[in-house]
Enzyme design. Structure first.
Site, short mmCIF file in Angstrom:
data_model
loop_
_atom_site.label_atom_id
_atom_site.label_comp_id
_atom_site.label_asym_id
_atom_site.label_seq_id
_atom_site.Cartn_x
_atom_site.Cartn_y
_atom_site.Cartn_z
N GLY A 65 -122.34 -69.71 34.05
CA GLY A 65 -121.57 -70.14 32.88
C GLY A 65 -121.71 -69.28 31.64
O GLY A 65 -121.01 -69.50 30.66
N LEU A 69 -116.17 -66.09 31.12
CA LEU A 69 -115.28 -67.26 31.17
C LEU A 69 -115.95 -68.61 30.97
O LEU A 69 -115.31 -69.57 30.56
CB LEU A 69 -114.54 -67.28 32.52
CG LEU A 69 -113.78 -66.00 32.90
CD1 LEU A 69 -113.01 -66.21 34.18
CD2 LEU A 69 -112.82 -65.59 31.77
N ILE A 91 -128.61 -67.92 35.08
CA ILE A 91 -129.99 -67.44 35.21
C ILE A 91 -130.40 -66.67 33.95
O ILE A 91 -131.50 -66.15 33.88
CB ILE A 91 -130.17 -66.53 36.45
CG1 ILE A 91 -129.12 -65.40 36.46
CG2 ILE A 91 -130.09 -67.34 37.71
CD1 ILE A 91 -129.32 -64.37 37.56
N ASP A 108 -130.23 -70.89 39.57
CA ASP A 108 -129.99 -69.70 40.38
C ASP A 108 -129.29 -70.18 41.65
O ASP A 108 -129.86 -70.96 42.41
CB ASP A 108 -131.34 -69.04 40.71
CG ASP A 108 -131.18 -67.78 41.53
OD1 ASP A 108 -130.07 -67.53 42.07
OD2 ASP A 108 -132.17 -67.03 41.64
N TYR A 197 -116.76 -56.88 46.29
CA TYR A 197 -116.25 -58.00 45.48
C TYR A 197 -115.04 -58.64 46.17
O TYR A 197 -114.99 -59.85 46.37
CB TYR A 197 -115.87 -57.46 44.10
CG TYR A 197 -115.28 -58.45 43.13
CD1 TYR A 197 -115.97 -59.60 42.76
CD2 TYR A 197 -114.03 -58.21 42.54
CE1 TYR A 197 -115.44 -60.49 41.83
CE2 TYR A 197 -113.50 -59.09 41.61
CZ TYR A 197 -114.21 -60.23 41.26
OH TYR A 197 -113.68 -61.11 40.33
N ILE A 227 -108.84 -60.92 33.13
CA ILE A 227 -108.80 -61.87 32.01
C ILE A 227 -109.24 -61.18 30.71
O ILE A 227 -110.23 -60.46 30.68
CB ILE A 227 -109.72 -63.09 32.29
CG1 ILE A 227 -109.34 -63.75 33.64
CG2 ILE A 227 -109.63 -64.11 31.16
CD1 ILE A 227 -107.91 -64.22 33.75
N1 LIG Z 1 -113.19 -62.14 34.15
C1 LIG Z 1 -112.18 -61.79 34.94
O1 LIG Z 1 -111.33 -60.93 34.61
C2 LIG Z 1 -112.04 -62.43 36.27
C3 LIG Z 1 -113.00 -63.28 36.76
N2 LIG Z 1 -112.85 -63.83 38.01
C4 LIG Z 1 -113.89 -64.69 38.55
O2 LIG Z 1 -114.25 -65.69 37.62
C5 LIG Z 1 -115.64 -65.95 37.70
C6 LIG Z 1 -116.27 -65.82 36.32
O3 LIG Z 1 -116.01 -64.52 35.87
P1 LIG Z 1 -116.73 -63.90 34.58
O4 LIG Z 1 -117.17 -64.97 33.67
O5 LIG Z 1 -115.84 -62.85 34.08
O6 LIG Z 1 -118.01 -63.20 35.26
P2 LIG Z 1 -119.25 -62.54 34.53
O7 LIG Z 1 -119.68 -61.37 35.34
O8 LIG Z 1 -118.97 -62.33 33.09
O9 LIG Z 1 -120.36 -63.69 34.65
C7 LIG Z 1 -120.95 -64.03 35.88
C8 LIG Z 1 -122.21 -64.82 35.59
O10 LIG Z 1 -122.87 -65.06 36.85
C9 LIG Z 1 -124.25 -65.08 36.58
N3 LIG Z 1 -125.05 -64.89 37.80
C10 LIG Z 1 -125.33 -63.74 38.45
N4 LIG Z 1 -126.18 -63.98 39.47
C11 LIG Z 1 -126.42 -65.31 39.47
C12 LIG Z 1 -127.22 -66.17 40.27
N5 LIG Z 1 -127.97 -65.71 41.28
N6 LIG Z 1 -127.23 -67.50 39.98
C13 LIG Z 1 -126.50 -67.99 38.95
N7 LIG Z 1 -125.74 -67.22 38.16
C14 LIG Z 1 -125.69 -65.91 38.41
C15 LIG Z 1 -124.46 -63.95 35.56
O11 LIG Z 1 -125.69 -64.11 34.86
C16 LIG Z 1 -123.22 -64.06 34.70
O12 LIG Z 1 -123.47 -64.80 33.51
C17 LIG Z 1 -116.21 -64.97 38.73
O13 LIG Z 1 -116.36 -65.62 39.95
C18 LIG Z 1 -115.14 -63.91 38.82
O14 LIG Z 1 -115.10 -63.32 40.09
C19 LIG Z 1 -111.76 -63.58 38.79
C20 LIG Z 1 -110.79 -62.73 38.35
C21 LIG Z 1 -110.81 -62.15 37.04
C1 LIG Z 2 -109.86 -58.80 38.08
C2 LIG Z 2 -111.27 -59.14 38.30
O1 LIG Z 2 -111.58 -59.84 39.23
C3 LIG Z 2 -112.31 -58.61 37.39
N1 LIG Z 2 -111.90 -58.61 36.03
C4 LIG Z 2 -112.65 -57.19 37.80
O2 LIG Z 2 -112.00 -56.28 37.26
O3 LIG Z 2 -113.52 -57.02 38.67
#
Ligand SMILES: NC(=O)C1=CN([C@@H]2O[C@H](COP(=O)(O)OP(=O)(O)OC[C@H]3O[C@@H](n4cnc5c(N)ncnc54)[C@H](O)[C@@H]3O)[C@@H](O)[C@H]2O)C=CC1
Ligand SMILES: CC(=O)[C@H](N)C(=O)O
Length: 375
Positions: A65, A69, A91, A108, A197, A227
């Site tokens: 979290g 996002l 974490i 975690d 990924y 995003i």
């Molecule tokens: N931001 C984007 O452009 C997009 C995001 N998504 C998906 O949305 C979701 C959220 O994306 P974001 O917030 O951008 O990702 P992010 O990379 O900013 O955050 C991911 C979070 O996961 C946590 N994490 C890593 N290992 C962990 C573990 N073992 N246990 C618990 N937490 C752990 C990290 O500490 C980090 O805060 C992801 O699943 C991503 O694939 C999908 C498409 C686009």
């Molecule tokens: C589009 C996604 O899933 C992410 N922002 C990335 O670029 O890896």
């Protein structure tokens, strides 16, 4: 009605819905009350633990979290369901303002027992699974990406199935690859991504849908575009340039782009993304003819984005220094996303196109930097 019977009824209904693989319904319904993972206590092995009544507020846990996002989603859900009904977890150590804005807990996703304890002790009914390693950082650390994005997902699926949770797992434009139709990319087509990924996200889509058909898990998944957000930083993806440009444009007037000027990718402003997530989570099950949907808003190249930003900041100077890994990934991803199923099934409609996105981002970052200068 006892919960197992109610769930069996729901599962039967889901299995009879269009596109649900009705031919296997007898087998699937027979197995609906079994847990997918062998657990030590017999009482954990069925869907008895938590039932979600539509009149109650859900009790939501968000994993991962503290990324780009999660904090925004928690804010939106807390407004709707109450501050204490939405728990952020990660974490990492939360910044002060996040820690004081509502419940936060360490979790975690690779620690199955800890995750189960959190779900049980907090009577969680909805799980939003955001933990992941994104495309570029995933390529830099494949072993960790495989553990977090695949093993971690298995823990999440099992816990969600055992405790009868509604589960949201985001997928991505990255779940498609060079052999997918790219302009536009429909929901159902060849998916052969070339990143860990993307592979892990196709795996998540398929496993979630399998658990839905096999165990009646209420799995919901949206494929997000890249995003764009002003008050949270991206976590190491291919689309990150489209966030960075705004910060650099306001702070230095210069931007070095790591993708070629004509690289077209689907993108979305964060408010649309979070609203879509809420809408699909609240959608009545019978409106969902599928469990994994594309969602779309706009599609642009770096060059088009630069031109739009220069309408507001004409002095912005842009240079290109191509990152071969990110460029290779971007060249294999969709250019335009077809989200007609999301529009037709649960009424999805984006609000932000490129001009509104640019105006909103510059307003936000501009006013933040004025405040920083004043202090
Ligand atoms: N931001 C984007 O452009 C997009 C995001 N998504 C998906 O949305 C979701 C959220 O994306 P974001 O917030 O951008 O990702 P992010 O990379 O900013 O955050 C991911 C979070 O996961 C946590 N994490 C890593 N290992 C962990 C573990 N073992 N246990 C618990 N937490 C752990 C990290 O500490 C980090 O805060 C992801 O699943 C991503 O694939 C999908 C498409 C686009
Ligand atoms: C589009 C996604 O899933 C992410 N922002 C990335 O670029 O890896």
């Amino acid at each position: 009605m006892p919960v197992v019977r109610a769930l069996t009824k729901v599962a039967k209904k889901a299995l009879l819905a269009p596109g649900c693989g009705c031919q296997i319904s007898a087998v699937a319904v027979r197995h609906v009350s079994f847990s997918p993972r062998q657990v030590t206590s017999a009482s954990d092995a069925s869907f008895h633990s938590v039932s979600f009544s539509e009149t109650d507020h859900p009790k939501v846990l968000i994993t991962g979290g503290l990324g780009q996002l999660g904090v925004g989603l928690a804010k939106l859900l807390r407004k709707r369901y109450g501050k204490n009904n939405v728990i952020l977890s990660d974490i990492r150590k939360p910044p002060t303002h996040v820690f004081h804005s509502g419940p936060f807990i360490y979790s975690d996703i690779l620690d199955y027992k800890n995750l189960r304890e959190i779900v049980v002790n907090n009577r969680i009914t909805w799980l939003v699974h955001y933990s992941a390693l994104l495309s570029a950082v995933g390529e830099a650390n494949v072993a960790l990406a495989r553990a977090v994005n695949i093993t971690g997902l298995h823990n999440i699926l099992d816990i969600a199935a055992e405790h009868g949770l509604r589960l949201f797992v985001p997928s991505t434009i990255g779940a498609f690859g060079p052999t997918s139709p790219r302009n536009p990319t429909p929901d159902l087509c060849v998916q052969r991504p070339r990143t860990i990924y993307g592979v892990s996200k196709v795996h998540a889509e398929l496993m979630g849908e399998y658990y839905h058909h096999r165990y009646g898990l209420d799995f919901r998944c949206l494929r997000y575009p890249g995003i764009i957000s002003a008050d949270s930083q991206p976590g190491g993806g291919t689309t990150d340039y489209a966030v960075q440009i705004f910060h650099d444009a306001v702070k230095t007037g210069k931007f070095e782009c790591n993708l070629k000027p004509d690289t077209r990718l689907p993108m979305m402003y964060i408010d649309d993304c979070l609203r879509a997530t809420l809408e699909v989570m609240e959608a009545p099950a019978e409106t969902l003819s599928m469990r994994t949907y594309n969602i779309n808003a706009m599609s642009f190249t770096p060059d088009e984005l630069v031109q739009e930003v220069q309408k507001q900041l004409p002095d912005l100077q842009v240079t290109y220094n191509i990152d071969a890994v990110r460029q290779g990934i971007a060249d294999s991803w969709p250019m335009n996303f077809d989200d007609s199923n999301a529009q037709n099934d649960w009424g999805w409609k984006h609000e932000y196109d490129l001009p509104e996105l640019v105006q909103t981002m510059l307003n936000f970052i501009g006013s933040e930097s004025q405040i920083a200068h004043a202090n």
